[in-house]
Design a protein around this motif. Structure first.
Motif, short mmCIF file in Angstrom:
data_model
loop_
_atom_site.label_atom_id
_atom_site.label_comp_id
_atom_site.label_asym_id
_atom_site.label_seq_id
_atom_site.Cartn_x
_atom_site.Cartn_y
_atom_site.Cartn_z
N GLU A 167 48.54 36.25 31.41
CA GLU A 167 48.03 37.57 31.00
C GLU A 167 47.98 37.67 29.47
O GLU A 167 47.00 38.19 28.91
CB GLU A 167 48.91 38.68 31.57
N ASP A 168 49.02 37.18 28.81
CA ASP A 168 49.04 37.20 27.35
C ASP A 168 47.93 36.35 26.76
O ASP A 168 47.30 36.73 25.78
CB ASP A 168 50.40 36.74 26.82
N LEU A 169 47.68 35.19 27.37
CA LEU A 169 46.58 34.33 26.91
C LEU A 169 45.24 35.03 27.06
O LEU A 169 44.39 34.96 26.16
CB LEU A 169 46.58 33.01 27.68
N ALA A 170 45.03 35.70 28.18
CA ALA A 170 43.78 36.43 28.38
C ALA A 170 43.64 37.53 27.34
O ALA A 170 42.55 37.73 26.77
CB ALA A 170 43.74 37.02 29.79
N THR A 171 44.73 38.24 27.06
CA THR A 171 44.70 39.29 26.05
C THR A 171 44.38 38.72 24.68
O THR A 171 43.57 39.27 23.93
CB THR A 171 46.05 40.03 26.01
N LEU A 189 41.24 39.53 22.29
CA LEU A 189 41.43 39.95 20.89
C LEU A 189 40.70 39.02 19.93
O LEU A 189 40.12 39.48 18.94
CB LEU A 189 42.92 39.99 20.55
N ALA A 190 40.70 37.73 20.21
CA ALA A 190 40.00 36.78 19.34
C ALA A 190 38.51 37.07 19.33
O ALA A 190 37.86 37.04 18.27
CB ALA A 190 40.28 35.35 19.80
N SER A 191 37.94 37.38 20.49
CA SER A 191 36.50 37.68 20.53
C SER A 191 36.21 38.98 19.79
O SER A 191 35.20 39.08 19.08
CB SER A 191 36.00 37.75 21.97
N VAL A 192 37.09 39.98 19.92
CA VAL A 192 36.90 41.24 19.20
C VAL A 192 36.99 41.01 17.69
O VAL A 192 36.19 41.54 16.92
CB VAL A 192 37.94 42.29 19.66
N VAL A 193 37.94 40.18 17.28
CA VAL A 193 38.10 39.88 15.85
C VAL A 193 36.86 39.17 15.32
O VAL A 193 36.37 39.50 14.23
CB VAL A 193 39.38 39.04 15.61
N GLU A 194 36.34 38.22 16.08
CA GLU A 194 35.13 37.50 15.65
C GLU A 194 33.94 38.45 15.53
O GLU A 194 33.18 38.39 14.56
CB GLU A 194 34.79 36.37 16.64
N ARG A 218 61.36 33.42 38.89
CA ARG A 218 61.31 33.78 37.47
C ARG A 218 60.25 32.95 36.73
O ARG A 218 59.55 33.45 35.88
CB ARG A 218 62.67 33.57 36.82
N PHE A 219 60.17 31.67 37.09
CA PHE A 219 59.18 30.80 36.46
C PHE A 219 57.77 31.29 36.77
O PHE A 219 56.92 31.34 35.89
CB PHE A 219 59.36 29.36 36.94
N GLU A 220 57.53 31.67 38.02
CA GLU A 220 56.20 32.17 38.40
C GLU A 220 55.88 33.46 37.66
O GLU A 220 54.76 33.66 37.19
CB GLU A 220 56.12 32.39 39.92
N ALA A 221 56.87 34.35 37.55
CA ALA A 221 56.65 35.61 36.82
C ALA A 221 56.36 35.32 35.35
O ALA A 221 55.46 35.94 34.75
CB ALA A 221 57.88 36.52 36.96
N ALA A 222 57.10 34.38 34.76
CA ALA A 222 56.87 34.03 33.35
C ALA A 222 55.49 33.39 33.18
O ALA A 222 54.77 33.67 32.22
CB ALA A 222 57.96 33.08 32.86
N ARG A 223 55.10 32.52 34.13
CA ARG A 223 53.78 31.89 34.05
C ARG A 223 52.68 32.94 34.14
O ARG A 223 51.71 32.91 33.39
CB ARG A 223 53.63 30.87 35.18
N GLN A 224 52.85 33.90 35.03
CA GLN A 224 51.88 34.98 35.18
C GLN A 224 51.78 35.78 33.89
O GLN A 224 50.68 36.10 33.42
CB GLN A 224 52.31 35.90 36.34
N GLN A 225 52.92 36.09 33.29
CA GLN A 225 52.93 36.86 32.04
C GLN A 225 52.26 36.08 30.92
O GLN A 225 51.50 36.65 30.13
CB GLN A 225 54.37 37.21 31.65
N VAL A 226 52.51 34.78 30.85
CA VAL A 226 51.88 33.95 29.82
C VAL A 226 50.37 33.92 30.01
O VAL A 226 49.61 34.00 29.04
CB VAL A 226 52.49 32.53 29.83
#
Length: 159
Positions: free
Chosen positions: A87-91, A95-100, A77-85
């Motif tokens: 992915e969310d960070l990459a997203t 988004l930050a670059s698109v906003v800029e 579960r920890f590995e799955a959560a780390r993977q999701q985090v």
């Protein structure tokens, strides 16, 4: 379930192991040994303790297996959560670059619109000046026509 809450053998298990040890003869065939000779109290106590120890070891091994399984599950579960985090960070970074980029485009468009508004103010002023000039020319023409009337053609007086 675990032991009686204290980590050691529960009283019920020890009693059950002792009762089981008393009911089973040591040779394992269900008949008395030595022609009906009774066993000594020390042999029964030793066998009872061995059985209680075996029960406790089995319980501890079961608890260890459960803890190991839960640990593996938690790790997964920890590995799955780390993977999701990740992915969310990459997203979020995307988004930050698109906003800029959008902000930069908006600033450029805003500057261009300000220039157009300034030009329109200048052109409005020029338009009103032209209208005023046309009006002044009209009034001037009218005044010239009234001050200097059209000459009449020369006529020979009768007579």
């Amino acid at each position: 379930g675990g032991g009686g809450g204290g980590g050691g053998p529960s009283a019920e298990r020890v009693e059950a192991a002792a009762a089981s040890a008393e009911s089973t003869p040591p040779d394992g065939e269900g008949r008395p040994t030595g022609g009906g000779v009774a066993r000594s109290g020390e042999a029964v106590a030793a066998q009872s303790v061995d059985q209680a120890l075996a029960v406790e070891e089995a319980a501890q091994e079961r608890i260890l297996d459960d803890a190991s399984a839960m640990s593996s599950q938690l790790r997964g579960r920890f590995e799955a959560a780390r993977q999701q985090v990740q992915e969310d960070l990459a997203t979020l970074q995307d988004l930050a670059s698109v906003v800029e980029r959008n902000k930069a485009e908006l600033d450029a468009n805003n500057a261009r619109l300000r220039e157009q508004i300034d030009k329109m103010r200048t052109s409005k002023c020029q338009t009103w000046l032209m209208v005023l000039l046309v009006c002044l020319m009209y009034v001037g023409t009218y005044l010239v026509m009234k001050l200097f009337p059209k000459p009449r053609p020369f006529q020979v007086p009768p007579g």
